[in-house]
Enzyme design. Sequence first.
Site, short mmCIF file in Angstrom:
data_model
loop_
_atom_site.label_atom_id
_atom_site.label_comp_id
_atom_site.label_asym_id
_atom_site.label_seq_id
_atom_site.Cartn_x
_atom_site.Cartn_y
_atom_site.Cartn_z
N HIS B 249 -12.50 41.48 -92.75
CA HIS B 249 -12.67 40.20 -92.07
C HIS B 249 -11.69 40.17 -90.92
CE1 HIS B 249 -12.85 35.93 -91.29
NE2 HIS B 249 -13.83 35.79 -92.16
N ARG B 269 -13.67 29.78 -85.51
CA ARG B 269 -14.34 30.25 -84.29
C ARG B 269 -15.67 29.55 -84.09
NH1 ARG B 269 -14.98 35.83 -85.77
NH2 ARG B 269 -14.00 35.32 -87.74
#
Lengths: 263, 630
Positions: B249, B269
């Site tokens: 990740h 994000r």
Amino acid sequence: MGYTAKFKVWRGDDTGGGIEDFSVDVNEGEVVLDIIHRLQATQAPDLAVRWNCKAGKCGSCSAEVNGKPRLMCMTRMSTFTEDETITVTPMRTFPVIRDLVTDVSYNYEKARMVPAFAPPADLAPGDYRMAQVDVERSQEFRKCIECFMCNNVCHAVRDHEENKTTFSGPRFLMRIAELDMHPLDTVDRREVAVEDHGVGYCNITKCCTEVCPEHIKITDNAIIPLKERIADKKYDPIFSIASLFKRNKEGRQSAPDTPKATK
Amino acid sequence: MSEIERHSFDVVVIGAGGAGLRAAIEARMQGKRVAIVCKSLFGKAHTVMAEGGIAAAMGNVNSHDNWQVHFRDTMRGGKFLNSWRMAELHAKEAPTRVWELETYGALFDRTPDGKISQRNFGGHEYPRLAHVGDRSGLELIRTLQQKIVSLQQEDYRETGDYEAKIKIFAEVTITRLLTVDGRAAGAFGYYRETGNFVTFEAPAVVLATGGIGKTFKVTSGSWEYTGDGHALAMRAGATTLNMEFIQFHPTGMVWPPSVKGILVTESVRGDGGVLTNSEGTRFMFNYIPDVFKDKYATTPEEADRWYTDPDNNRRPPELLPRDEVARAINSEVKAGRGTPHGGVYLDVSSRLPAEVIKKKLPSMWHQFKELADVDITKEAMEVGPTCHYVMGGVEVDPDTQQTLLPGLFAAGEVSGGLHGSNRLGGNSLSDLLVFGRRAGLGAAEYVEALPVRPAVDDAMLADAEAEALAPFSNVGDENPYTIHADLQNTMNDLVGIIRTESEMVDALARLQEFKVRVKNSSVKGGRAFNPGWHLALDLKNMLLVAEAVAKASLDRQESRGGHTRDDYPKMSDEWRKINIICRYDGEGAVIEHQPMQPMRPDLLELFDVEELKKYLTAEELPTHDAGSDH
């Protein structure tokens, strides 16, 4: 940056035990759980402790740090001075299994006694419509990570073992409130809250709210509104007459058709 | 041999995360008696850590979304190495599985018209993730847990016994699957609390044990992630598939050291957060790969417009699939443009008002405040890649989730196929629901059709008991905690995010040494809740899984998704057609190649030929017209 800290950790099992002293290295940025892990890796490989996520999300590593209920993974070592002795003991309200691990089955038994969510029978999956503002009340309570520190700290069971049969603690009173405030739930749990879960034992000292790692306002937002709704019902003349025809325990358990007073 | 507690069930589910609980619910709804065996307390499984949400093409926020779009996104994200049949089932069934959760009591965030809200996420063309702030995994696990309680209440009303149909065995670790004549027959394990052994006799076993993160040093996984299911399956005669694909990740915490690896949700994000390097450059614009060139914005201005006008602008490159972002961050740090603690900056403070951040990302705010003393409404986070997910896993039939061992099923992270070489965020929780249900159904139908139940004999149990107790009688002085730390360093450094042949050969040699050291590791103390003993047993699983990962990684000579080879940096059409299968030969992991099934023509037609050319060999390409309507 590192230093050597003095730790006292309770070790033992259901037959007894006591505090053991340790000197252990501490590095910058560490939390109490890191130090417990270091003890396991270097000095006490069989030291029993529960933990999972190490990020304050699973509620497994509850213990009492210097007498206060805490998640060990969220208790930073920088909150103590370097010369402070740190004492870690298991949660006091639940029976010890070994070292820092306690038997929390009480909580699971109480969870099973709360009548489940019951949506309207004719509402098809996918057709649920709820406003954000209406789901937010219950959402606050669904932040609960079930660390059981509220039930651990609640004096109604912490100091009164005998109340465990009749009182479910803040966690499950909050669960009842959560279901009660669910916009699409159809069950009335007020009587259950009194009879099976002992909501009356709570005298609003807010200890549960103070220890909640999720900062849920358990007392103000869950238990007090629940108490108010029960009071409404108790002093409502129609409910008073209806309560003369008191249902038995099984009846309460299977009464999803009981109408809700306000929803 | 001591007297061993025995239980008999129709279906035993190992693992109590999303997949295990959904499988148990389904098997119980099919009328079967089910045991749920979990390593932790009930409701603590790693699913609680999931933050972003559940991907399901409900079209609540953007009505253009549908299962075909979700299918395409999943295949693209996995670089076409996915089991296309699983990707199809997943995309088609996810919405129904999410709506079902509402009937169990789940409370998702809402749209203005009262439907389930959906958020943007990396690799998903439309807002698709059903969520509750950034604690979606907690909502999922609690909802399934409470559904199980409600089923137990139904059973209580009918029989007077809460545990008549579903019984939960919390804090029990399974050390061996039992087989009779090449079929599943049950499972053997121990109670963590007491160290006492327990046998489950059952014709069907569902593995839902999650991932392998604890074989790596920097990981977002918890202690439970020791690859138990992968190792149990291989030892019982089943196979794993494509274990080389591991998702790092892109955004794990990098500071302070004790929280290194803990996840920072992709929602940061999705909701507007940007990645910058130490020079202040929004560097992701430099890392858009050719296969995604026409889908992502090339300027910050266009990227920023996308948040409010997604129909007329392309997506910000921060929302590229995870493998792309992780590699980009790795490159920036290697090039000397990293932060003081070896990450990059992820900033949401300059992008959203403080109140919105606290509302949309409450767990992240809390996590950084409490663990790093960083206020994310005022300053940027420091983030870097962390081992997060294994795309590979136990090989299963796409429709029933049955493994190659009859009666053994697998669902969720422990199974392989759906995500191909890289998983999209949000596709894990939907995976748990869709295939957890299918595994429970598959197990129930298998039990229904089975004429005779396999019988477990005592010799089998004596052997399993001896194996589990071995660490107490080992004479060496190796410390299991030290071996574990060495294993994690080896995998992190030599079979990590960027791989090369010489390093993996080195890793495999070290793994052989670890196997010897594990045999020499001794355990102190008694059997009651003894973490040292537990780790010694878990280590055997981790070592087998690590070997499978290292061998498959060494074998695959290309870079694709969660497998990046420094010495083979390009994606290869030929390798795309190959699944790497791993089995256990009595000593360790051995690999073989299996050809990938060609995609069904009607699914192939969902893509433009031009796009397919990026992934498929010339002879695989369909003959339909380029630019077909979708």
